[in-house]
Design a protein around this motif. Structure first.
Motif, PDB file in Angstrom:
ATOM      1  N   MET A   1       0.886  -1.194   0.123  1.00  0.00           N
ATOM      2  CA  MET A   1      -0.083  -0.119  -0.024  1.00  0.00           C
ATOM      3  C   MET A   1       0.988   1.245   0.205  1.00  0.00           C
ATOM      4  SD  MET A   1      -2.921   1.374  -0.156  1.00  0.00           S
ATOM      5  CE  MET A   1      -3.587  -0.182  -0.330  1.00  0.00           C
ATOM      6  N   THR A   2       0.330   2.393  -0.897  1.00  0.00           N
ATOM      7  CA  THR A   2       1.252   3.416  -0.839  1.00  0.00           C
ATOM      8  C   THR A   2       0.437   4.829  -0.541  1.00  0.00           C
ATOM      9  OG1 THR A   2       2.450   2.490  -2.730  1.00  0.00           O
ATOM     10  CG2 THR A   2       2.635   4.823  -2.727  1.00  0.00           C
ATOM     11  N   LEU A   3       1.136   5.587   0.138  1.00  0.00           N
ATOM     12  CA  LEU A   3       0.474   6.933   0.692  1.00  0.00           C
ATOM     13  C   LEU A   3       0.757   7.989  -0.450  1.00  0.00           C
ATOM     14  CD1 LEU A   3       1.419   6.636   4.337  1.00  0.00           C
ATOM     15  CD2 LEU A   3      -0.684   6.295   3.420  1.00  0.00           C
ATOM     16  N   HIS A   4      -0.121   8.668  -0.971  1.00  0.00           N
ATOM     17  CA  HIS A   4       0.118   9.725  -2.138  1.00  0.00           C
ATOM     18  C   HIS A   4      -0.003  10.917  -1.256  1.00  0.00           C
ATOM     19  CE1 HIS A   4      -0.216   6.615  -5.240  1.00  0.00           C
ATOM     20  NE2 HIS A   4      -1.029   5.878  -4.462  1.00  0.00           N
ATOM     21  N   TYR A   5       1.063  12.053  -1.448  1.00  0.00           N
ATOM     22  CA  TYR A   5       1.205  12.956  -1.089  1.00  0.00           C
ATOM     23  C   TYR A   5       1.448  13.970  -2.371  1.00  0.00           C
ATOM     24  CZ  TYR A   5       1.011  11.157   3.351  1.00  0.00           C
ATOM     25  OH  TYR A   5       0.839  10.621   4.871  1.00  0.00           O
ATOM     26  N   HIS A  31       6.863   3.481   1.080  1.00  0.00           N
ATOM     27  CA  HIS A  31       5.328   3.575   1.365  1.00  0.00           C
ATOM     28  C   HIS A  31       4.802   4.987   0.876  1.00  0.00           C
ATOM     29  CE1 HIS A  31       6.108   0.027   3.763  1.00  0.00           C
ATOM     30  NE2 HIS A  31       4.819  -0.444   3.217  1.00  0.00           N
ATOM     31  N   VAL A  32       5.519   5.707   0.204  1.00  0.00           N
ATOM     32  CA  VAL A  32       5.297   7.114  -0.201  1.00  0.00           C
ATOM     33  C   VAL A  32       5.588   7.448  -1.497  1.00  0.00           C
ATOM     34  CG1 VAL A  32       5.241   8.091   2.291  1.00  0.00           C
ATOM     35  CG2 VAL A  32       7.282   8.273   0.659  1.00  0.00           C
ATOM     36  N   ASP A 246       2.689   6.695  13.423  1.00  0.00           N
ATOM     37  CA  ASP A 246       1.255   6.793  12.655  1.00  0.00           C
ATOM     38  C   ASP A 246       1.307   5.877  11.499  1.00  0.00           C
ATOM     39  OD1 ASP A 246       0.822   9.000  14.146  1.00  0.00           O
ATOM     40  OD2 ASP A 246       1.713  10.415  12.813  1.00  0.00           O
ATOM     41  N   SER A 247       2.656   5.280  11.108  1.00  0.00           N
ATOM     42  CA  SER A 247       2.588   4.539   9.565  1.00  0.00           C
ATOM     43  C   SER A 247       1.419   3.478   9.490  1.00  0.00           C
ATOM     44  CB  SER A 247       3.878   3.583   9.576  1.00  0.00           C
ATOM     45  OG  SER A 247       4.241   2.826  10.696  1.00  0.00           O
ATOM     46  N   ASP A 252      -3.386   1.681   6.947  1.00  0.00           N
ATOM     47  CA  ASP A 252      -4.947   1.034   6.980  1.00  0.00           C
ATOM     48  C   ASP A 252      -5.961   1.823   6.485  1.00  0.00           C
ATOM     49  OD1 ASP A 252      -3.820  -1.057   8.113  1.00  0.00           O
ATOM     50  OD2 ASP A 252      -4.184  -0.589  10.365  1.00  0.00           O
ATOM     51  N   GLN A 253      -5.791   3.249   6.692  1.00  0.00           N
ATOM     52  CA  GLN A 253      -6.881   4.156   6.223  1.00  0.00           C
ATOM     53  C   GLN A 253      -6.721   4.214   4.589  1.00  0.00           C
ATOM     54  OE1 GLN A 253      -5.858   7.871   8.076  1.00  0.00           O
ATOM     55  NE2 GLN A 253      -6.887   7.338   9.946  1.00  0.00           N
ATOM     56  N   ALA A 254      -5.388   4.231   4.020  1.00  0.00           N
ATOM     57  CA  ALA A 254      -5.324   4.061   2.733  1.00  0.00           C
ATOM     58  C   ALA A 254      -5.939   2.874   2.056  1.00  0.00           C
ATOM     59  CB  ALA A 254      -3.892   4.268   2.266  1.00  0.00           C
ATOM     60  N   ALA A 255      -5.584   1.582   2.644  1.00  0.00           N
ATOM     61  CA  ALA A 255      -6.130   0.500   2.303  1.00  0.00           C
ATOM     62  C   ALA A 255      -7.811   0.373   2.386  1.00  0.00           C
ATOM     63  CB  ALA A 255      -5.617  -0.754   2.917  1.00  0.00           C
ATOM     64  N   ALA A 256      -8.299   0.866   3.303  1.00  0.00           N
ATOM     65  CA  ALA A 256      -9.686   1.056   3.490  1.00  0.00           C
ATOM     66  C   ALA A 256     -10.231   1.921   2.509  1.00  0.00           C
ATOM     67  CB  ALA A 256     -10.045   1.619   4.907  1.00  0.00           C
ATOM     68  N   LEU A 257      -9.655   3.205   2.198  1.00  0.00           N
ATOM     69  CA  LEU A 257     -10.206   4.034   0.955  1.00  0.00           C
ATOM     70  C   LEU A 257      -9.891   3.316  -0.378  1.00  0.00           C
ATOM     71  CD1 LEU A 257     -11.113   6.899   0.008  1.00  0.00           C
ATOM     72  CD2 LEU A 257      -8.751   7.617   0.049  1.00  0.00           C
ATOM     73  N   GLN A 258      -8.942   2.456  -0.562  1.00  0.00           N
ATOM     74  CA  GLN A 258      -8.836   2.084  -1.818  1.00  0.00           C
ATOM     75  C   GLN A 258     -10.121   0.862  -1.856  1.00  0.00           C
ATOM     76  OE1 GLN A 258      -4.783   0.864  -2.864  1.00  0.00           O
ATOM     77  NE2 GLN A 258      -5.639  -1.035  -4.052  1.00  0.00           N
ATOM     78  N   SER A 259     -10.425   0.034  -0.856  1.00  0.00           N
ATOM     79  CA  SER A 259     -11.417  -0.782  -1.069  1.00  0.00           C
ATOM     80  C   SER A 259     -12.585  -0.238  -1.167  1.00  0.00           C
ATOM     81  CB  SER A 259     -11.335  -1.730   0.405  1.00  0.00           C
ATOM     82  OG  SER A 259     -12.157  -2.686   0.254  1.00  0.00           O
TER      83      SER A 259
END
Length: 271
Positions: A1-5, A31-32, A246-247, A252-259
């Protein structure tokens, strides 16, 4: 999972020292993704090379990841600090996709303008007494060694990482006053340059502070104690990421949003 900024600022990684939290930094970089990556000084600790060369493969991995991001479209800006001030001789050079600059002006997505500097030029100790700065650096290194052993004991007892040196920074009056003075001086520089705020590193104390002058002070922290970065999201909002704490939550938030987005796409296709 990757975080996008949209943008990421990191400083004071101190590669080339045993104190660098290199595993955490590599994990963060893995991861970013971002459009802009600012390296805000003291990335490579050239001071330490005078007392012996230390450069494990893990530190090379980090450099290669940064170069790879530049190769794949991230605009990487390197602003040298006092520990890597030799690179200031190469300001204006574009090397392996990385632009070396003395400072920079960053425009956020919501239209604010920030001056980006390392910050040592506004630290009276570093500016006016370099020998004292070296002594302070050595004392800080001793504190980090104590901190390392302290946290090994905490780990054995089942406790999470806790920064003794960061705690002392908050409690010792002179250090607290120094941090406040540092913020005030940089706020004045933001006024002088007619920008909305300033982004810096140098003092290993991450934070976002709205100053009385109406300017915003941002410090992206370090990767020898707090493992922090300053990030800008797609709307222009700024936040401090404490990677060790925070990682997992962010991923987990990014995975839930993608799902959720994938389910919406499937539902739209079915409909």
């Amino acid at each position: 999972m990757t975080l996008h900024y949209r943008s990421i600022w990191i400083s004071d990684t101190h590669l080339g020292t045993k104190d660098c939290k290199a595993e955490a930094l590599r994990d963060f970089l893995d991861h970013v993704e971002c459009d802009y990556l600012y390296l805000v000084g003291d990335i490579i600790d050239l001071w330490k090379f005078k007392s012996g060369f230390y450069w494990p493969a893990l530190h090379s991995d980090i450099v290669q990841r940064i170069i790879s991001k530049a190769k794949w479209g991230t605009q990487v800006i390197y602003i040298p600090g006092n520990h890597d001030e030799l690179f200031r001789k190469h300001v204006g050079i574009h090397f392996n996709g990385i632009d070396i600059q003395l400072d920079a002006i960053h425009s956020t997505r919501d239209g604010r303008r920030f001056l980006v500097v390392h910050g040592d030029g506004f630290d009276s100790i570093v500016c006016h007494n370099k020998s004292l700065a070296y002594i302070g650096s050595e004392a800080y290194d001793i504190l980090l060694v104590i901190n390392s052993w302290f946290n090994k004991i905490r780990t054995m007892l089942g406790y999470n990482y806790w920064s003794l040196s960061a705690f002392l920074k908050h409690k010792v009056k002179n250090v607290v006053n120094h941090i406040h003075n540092y913020q005030y001086i940089l706020g004045l520089e933001a006024q002088k340059k007619q920008v909305d705020g300033i982004i810096c590193g140098h003092i290993h104390h991450a934070g976002i502070v709205e100053l009385e002058t109406g300017k915003t002070y941002c410090n992206c922290g370090d990767w020898v104690e707090s493992c922090t970065a300053l990030v800008e999201d797609t709307t222009g909002q700024l936040a401090i990421v404490h990677w060790l704490e925070d990682s997992q939550r962010l991923l987990d938030q990014a995975a839930a949003l993608q799902s959720s987005e994938e389910k919406c796409m499937v539902n739209n296709i079915i409909d």
